[in-house]
Design an enzyme around this catalytic site. Structure first.
Site, mmCIF file in Angstrom:
data_model
loop_
_atom_site.group_PDB
_atom_site.id
_atom_site.type_symbol
_atom_site.label_atom_id
_atom_site.label_comp_id
_atom_site.label_asym_id
_atom_site.label_seq_id
_atom_site.Cartn_x
_atom_site.Cartn_y
_atom_site.Cartn_z
ATOM 1 N N HIS A 101 5.582 -2.955 11.531
ATOM 2 C CA HIS A 101 4.123 -2.805 11.628
ATOM 3 C C HIS A 101 3.693 -1.411 11.192
ATOM 4 O O HIS A 101 2.719 -1.260 10.435
ATOM 5 C CB HIS A 101 3.672 -3.061 13.068
ATOM 6 C CG HIS A 101 2.221 -2.786 13.313
ATOM 7 N ND1 HIS A 101 1.235 -3.726 13.103
ATOM 8 C CD2 HIS A 101 1.587 -1.666 13.743
ATOM 9 C CE1 HIS A 101 0.057 -3.207 13.393
ATOM 10 N NE2 HIS A 101 0.243 -1.949 13.779
ATOM 11 N N GLU A 102 4.409 -0.386 11.651
ATOM 12 C CA GLU A 102 4.066 0.976 11.251
ATOM 13 C C GLU A 102 4.307 1.183 9.755
ATOM 14 O O GLU A 102 3.566 1.927 9.103
ATOM 15 C CB GLU A 102 4.862 1.991 12.082
ATOM 16 C CG GLU A 102 4.610 1.919 13.582
ATOM 17 C CD GLU A 102 3.136 1.977 13.940
ATOM 18 O OE1 GLU A 102 2.352 2.647 13.226
ATOM 19 O OE2 GLU A 102 2.745 1.340 14.937
ATOM 20 N N HIS A 105 1.313 0.217 7.867
ATOM 21 C CA HIS A 105 0.302 1.274 7.740
ATOM 22 C C HIS A 105 0.650 2.226 6.592
ATOM 23 O O HIS A 105 -0.228 2.685 5.867
ATOM 24 C CB HIS A 105 0.196 2.061 9.044
ATOM 25 C CG HIS A 105 -0.484 1.323 10.152
ATOM 26 N ND1 HIS A 105 -1.710 0.695 9.989
ATOM 27 C CD2 HIS A 105 -0.111 1.111 11.446
ATOM 28 C CE1 HIS A 105 -2.059 0.127 11.134
ATOM 29 N NE2 HIS A 105 -1.114 0.362 12.026
ATOM 30 N N HIS A 109 -1.586 3.028 3.287
ATOM 31 C CA HIS A 109 -1.900 4.382 2.828
ATOM 32 C C HIS A 109 -1.543 4.538 1.349
ATOM 33 O O HIS A 109 -2.315 5.103 0.569
ATOM 34 C CB HIS A 109 -1.140 5.396 3.675
ATOM 35 C CG HIS A 109 -1.516 6.813 3.395
ATOM 36 N ND1 HIS A 109 -0.653 7.865 3.599
ATOM 37 C CD2 HIS A 109 -2.661 7.367 2.912
ATOM 38 C CE1 HIS A 109 -1.246 8.996 3.269
ATOM 39 N NE2 HIS A 109 -2.464 8.722 2.849
#
Length: 240
Positions: A101-102, A105, A109
């Site tokens: 999940h991270e 991100h 980005h």
């Protein structure tokens, strides 16, 4: 004065608190369940994150350990993916899901995902709104202070507090698509890269779905608080 601190609108705050507590309880229980399920690959959360970043063509993001439980986050300013105690060295399905999940991100980005850009830009304003919104409304009600508008209208301090708090609410609302999209990317990458089996991906989906409820609850709680501030501000204007 007592009416300000003991008013019926507190029920909105209580509803928001109950929603947040229920969502937090759900994510903790779901995470604990799948934290006991070891992935067949044996990869830790840190190893999974590093592999996903590499396969996604992201070579300028570091994976670091951070203390705490479920304090995982991606720092776009420093391009660092920080994984908590319960994720970094764990080889559980839950840990890999959170790490992925991270990574979602980080991929947002890299691709310039618009909602992420908006959320990042809102951070300073949201911090101001969350800290000053309620105090301004309370001061406006107590002091009855406001400003005369050039056209002859009047803008109270309580109304200013409401609009300042809107910034915090907007941040919470924009966070929803950012988090849902990151989870969707995570599940897709875990499947496409062959890092987890179908049943394991389904376990990650449950963990990330429970985590998503915390963001929904936070947004709902902020909206309920905003509604309360609007009611208090309007009641103050009628008294004036």
């Amino acid at each position: 004065m007592l009416g300000l601190f003991y008013d019926p609108t507190y029920i909105l705050v209580l509803i928001g608190a109950v929603l947040c507590i229920a969502a937090s309880s759900r994510v903790n229980s779901t995470y604990r369940k799948y934290a006991k399920v070891r992935s067949r690959s044996g990869m830790t959360g840190a190893q999974a994150a590093q592999r996903i970043l590499q396969l996604s063509g992201i070579h300028d993001v570091q994976v670091q350990h951070i203390a705490g439980n479920l304090t995982d986050h991606y720092d776009p300013a420093h391009k660092v993916l920080r994984l908590s105690d319960s994720v970094y060295g764990s080889s559980s399905v839950a840990a890999i899901g959170v790490a992925a999940h991270e990574c979602g991100h980080a991929l947002q980005h890299k691709e310039g995902y618009l909602p992420l850009k908006i959320r990042s830009a809102l951070v300073p304003a949201a911090n101001i709104g969350s800290r000053l919104g309620l105090p301004l409304v309370i001061l406006g009600i107590i002091l009855g202070k406001g400003f005369e508008l050039p056209g002859g209208g009047y803008f109270s301090l309580a109304q200013i507090g409401v609009w300042v708090f809107v910034l915090a609410v907007l941040f919470q609302v924009v966070t929803l698509p950012v988090e849902f999209n990151a989870s969707g990317r995570a599940l897709k990458m875990l499947g496409n890269y062959g890092m987890l089996g179908t049943d394991e991906v389904n376990g990650c989906r449950r963990v990330l779905g429970a985590a998503a409820l915390t963001y929904v609850a936070a947004a709902a709680s902020s909206l309920l608080q905003l509604l309360r501030l609007v009611i208090l501000s309007n009641n103050s204007r009628r008294r004036d």
